[in-house]
Design an enzyme around this catalytic site. Structure first.
Site, PDB file in Angstrom:
ATOM      1  N   THR A  32       0.844  -1.207   0.000  1.00 29.93           N
ATOM      2  CA  THR A  32       0.000   0.000   0.000  1.00 29.93           C
ATOM      3  C   THR A  32       0.872   1.246   0.000  1.00 29.93           C
ATOM      4  O   THR A  32       1.926   1.268   0.639  1.00 29.93           O
ATOM      5  CB  THR A  32      -0.895  -0.019   1.257  1.00 29.93           C
ATOM      6  OG1 THR A  32      -1.730  -1.178   1.197  1.00 29.93           O
ATOM      7  CG2 THR A  32      -1.772   1.226   1.346  1.00 29.93           C
ATOM      8  N   THR A  35       4.426   4.293  -3.613  1.00 26.88           N
ATOM      9  CA  THR A  35       5.401   3.453  -4.314  1.00 26.88           C
ATOM     10  C   THR A  35       4.726   2.162  -4.778  1.00 26.88           C
ATOM     11  O   THR A  35       4.940   1.716  -5.916  1.00 26.88           O
ATOM     12  CB  THR A  35       6.608   3.138  -3.403  1.00 26.88           C
ATOM     13  OG1 THR A  35       6.967   4.315  -2.673  1.00 26.88           O
ATOM     14  CG2 THR A  35       7.809   2.686  -4.213  1.00 26.88           C
ATOM     15  N   GLY A  86       6.244  -0.779  -0.198  1.00 28.31           N
ATOM     16  CA  GLY A  86       7.112   0.331   0.170  1.00 28.31           C
ATOM     17  C   GLY A  86       7.406   0.331   1.659  1.00 28.31           C
ATOM     18  O   GLY A  86       7.090  -0.632   2.378  1.00 28.31           O
ATOM     19  N   LYS A  98       6.825   0.814   8.894  1.00 26.04           N
ATOM     20  CA  LYS A  98       5.747   0.942   7.935  1.00 26.04           C
ATOM     21  C   LYS A  98       4.475   1.393   8.654  1.00 26.04           C
ATOM     22  O   LYS A  98       4.414   1.373   9.862  1.00 26.04           O
ATOM     23  CB  LYS A  98       5.493  -0.402   7.230  1.00 26.04           C
ATOM     24  CG  LYS A  98       6.637  -0.776   6.298  1.00 26.04           C
ATOM     25  CD  LYS A  98       6.388  -2.081   5.538  1.00 26.04           C
ATOM     26  CE  LYS A  98       5.055  -2.172   4.903  1.00 26.04           C
ATOM     27  NZ  LYS A  98       4.724  -1.045   4.012  1.00 26.04           N
ATOM     28  N   GLY A 101       0.620   4.800   5.823  1.00 29.86           N
ATOM     29  CA  GLY A 101      -0.688   4.775   5.155  1.00 29.86           C
ATOM     30  C   GLY A 101      -1.730   4.005   5.954  1.00 29.86           C
ATOM     31  O   GLY A 101      -2.806   3.690   5.430  1.00 29.86           O
ATOM     32  N   GLU A 107      -0.483  -5.370   5.979  1.00 27.97           N
ATOM     33  CA  GLU A 107       0.830  -5.474   5.329  1.00 27.97           C
ATOM     34  C   GLU A 107       1.680  -6.521   6.037  1.00 27.97           C
ATOM     35  O   GLU A 107       2.359  -7.337   5.406  1.00 27.97           O
ATOM     36  CB  GLU A 107       1.533  -4.115   5.356  1.00 27.97           C
ATOM     37  CG  GLU A 107       0.866  -3.084   4.453  1.00 27.97           C
ATOM     38  CD  GLU A 107       1.421  -1.673   4.602  1.00 27.97           C
ATOM     39  OE1 GLU A 107       1.238  -0.894   3.663  1.00 27.97           O
ATOM     40  OE2 GLU A 107       2.015  -1.351   5.640  1.00 27.97           O
TER      41      GLU A 107
HETATM   42  O1  LIG Z   1       3.505   1.362   5.082  1.00 30.61           O
HETATM   43  C1  LIG Z   1       2.911   1.922   4.188  1.00 30.61           C
HETATM   44  C2  LIG Z   1       1.439   2.106   4.196  1.00 30.61           C
HETATM   45  O2  LIG Z   1       0.873   1.685   5.394  1.00 30.61           O
HETATM   46  C3  LIG Z   1       3.682   2.439   3.028  1.00 30.61           C
HETATM   47  O3  LIG Z   1       4.433   1.415   2.482  1.00 30.61           O
HETATM   48  C4  LIG Z   1       4.583   3.547   3.500  1.00 30.61           C
HETATM   49  O4  LIG Z   1       3.806   4.532   4.148  1.00 30.61           O
HETATM   50  C5  LIG Z   1       5.348   4.171   2.336  1.00 30.61           C
HETATM   51  O5  LIG Z   1       4.479   4.901   1.539  1.00 30.61           O
HETATM   52  P1  LIG Z   1       4.948   5.612   0.221  1.00 30.61           P
HETATM   53  O6  LIG Z   1       5.294   4.546  -0.761  1.00 30.61           O
HETATM   54  O7  LIG Z   1       3.734   6.413  -0.212  1.00 30.61           O
HETATM   55  O8  LIG Z   1       6.123   6.499   0.532  1.00 30.61           O
END
Ligand SMILES: O=C(CO)[C@H](O)[C@H](O)COP(=O)(O)O
EC number: 5.3.1.6
Length: 223
Positions: A32, A35, A86, A98, A101, A107
């Site tokens: 999520t 990336t 990501g 992590k 998001g 995850e």
């Molecule tokens: O852990 C996550 C979501 O829960 C994402 O992998 C993390 O926040 C990185 O986000 P981005 O790719 O938008 O930088």
């Protein structure tokens, strides 16, 4: 290169790495965030060469379906060769933070099932010591104050992420200023607090491969 270009480069590197290994029976675990979204859009060009995906969030499931990629419930999948996602921070041991998001729990579950966890991140995510990024902790709503007090006892400054409800119906506390020494211990200690669903440290199950986007190209780090 912009941060988005670096994210796109590592997403393409992940596609290049996994697609030759997929069969028409393969199911891919998908993370999520921005990336991971680049990864989904690039992976979609190869749909038909693999069976489908397991999503780590409702948002990811929607994006996959939007591309016509079948999305499976994790319980109906016996094997997951790859999980691609990501991170908010990574260290050189491929331990991660992590959950920026708010999708950390799903995850972590999908990562636990996958044989190979490929983390894709732009170079700004690589740190010497984890913890500058506030550590997300998913909490059962009625336990929020109790968990916050316990996190203060551990030396952190928890901040309630107002207005955010996870896909599991829970809330997020972001823990600032936490000293993360031996990450697997800190991960276990926080998960032991009653009311915590899980926290965003991925140390017991770190990534296996890190594809890191730098101005000199995509670097590959392995555990
Ligand atoms: O852990 C996550 C979501 O829960 C994402 O992998 C993390 O926040 C990185 O986000 P981005 O790719 O938008 O930088």
């Amino acid at each position: 290169m912009t941060q988005d270009q670096l994210k796109q480069a590592v997403a393409q590197a992940a596609v290049d790495l996994i697609v030759p290994q997929l069969t028409d029976r393969s199911v891919v675990g998908v993370g999520t965030g921005s990336t991971a979204n680049f990864f989904i859009d690039l992976l979609a060009k190869h749909k038909g060469f693999f069976d489908g995906a397991v999503a780590s969030s409702d948002a990811t499931a929607e994006r996959l379906k939007g591309h016509g990629i079948p999305v499976y419930d994790l319980n109906s999948v016996s094997e997951l060769e790859f999980y691609v996602d990501g991170a908010d921070e990574t260290n050189s041991h491929l331990e991660l933070i992590k959950g920026g998001g708010a999708a950390l729990t799903r995850e972590k579950i999908v990562a636990a099932v996958a044989h190979t966890f490929i983390c894709i991140a732009d170079g700004s995510k690589l740190v010497e010591r984890l913890g500058e990024f506030p550590l997300p902790v998913e909490v059962i709503p009625m336990a929020r104050s109790h968990v916050a007090r316990e996190l203060v006892r551990l030396g952190g400054d928890p901040v309630y992420r107002e207005g955010v409800v996870t896909d599991n119906g829970n809330v997020i506390l972001d823990v600032h200023n936490l000293m993360i020494g031996f990450a697997p211990d800190v991960e276990a200690q926080i998960n032991n607090i009653v009311g915590v669903v899980t926290n965003g440290l991925f140390a017991a199950r770190p990534a296996d491969i890190l594809l890191l986007g730098t101005k000199d190209g995509v670097q590959t780090l392995k555990r």
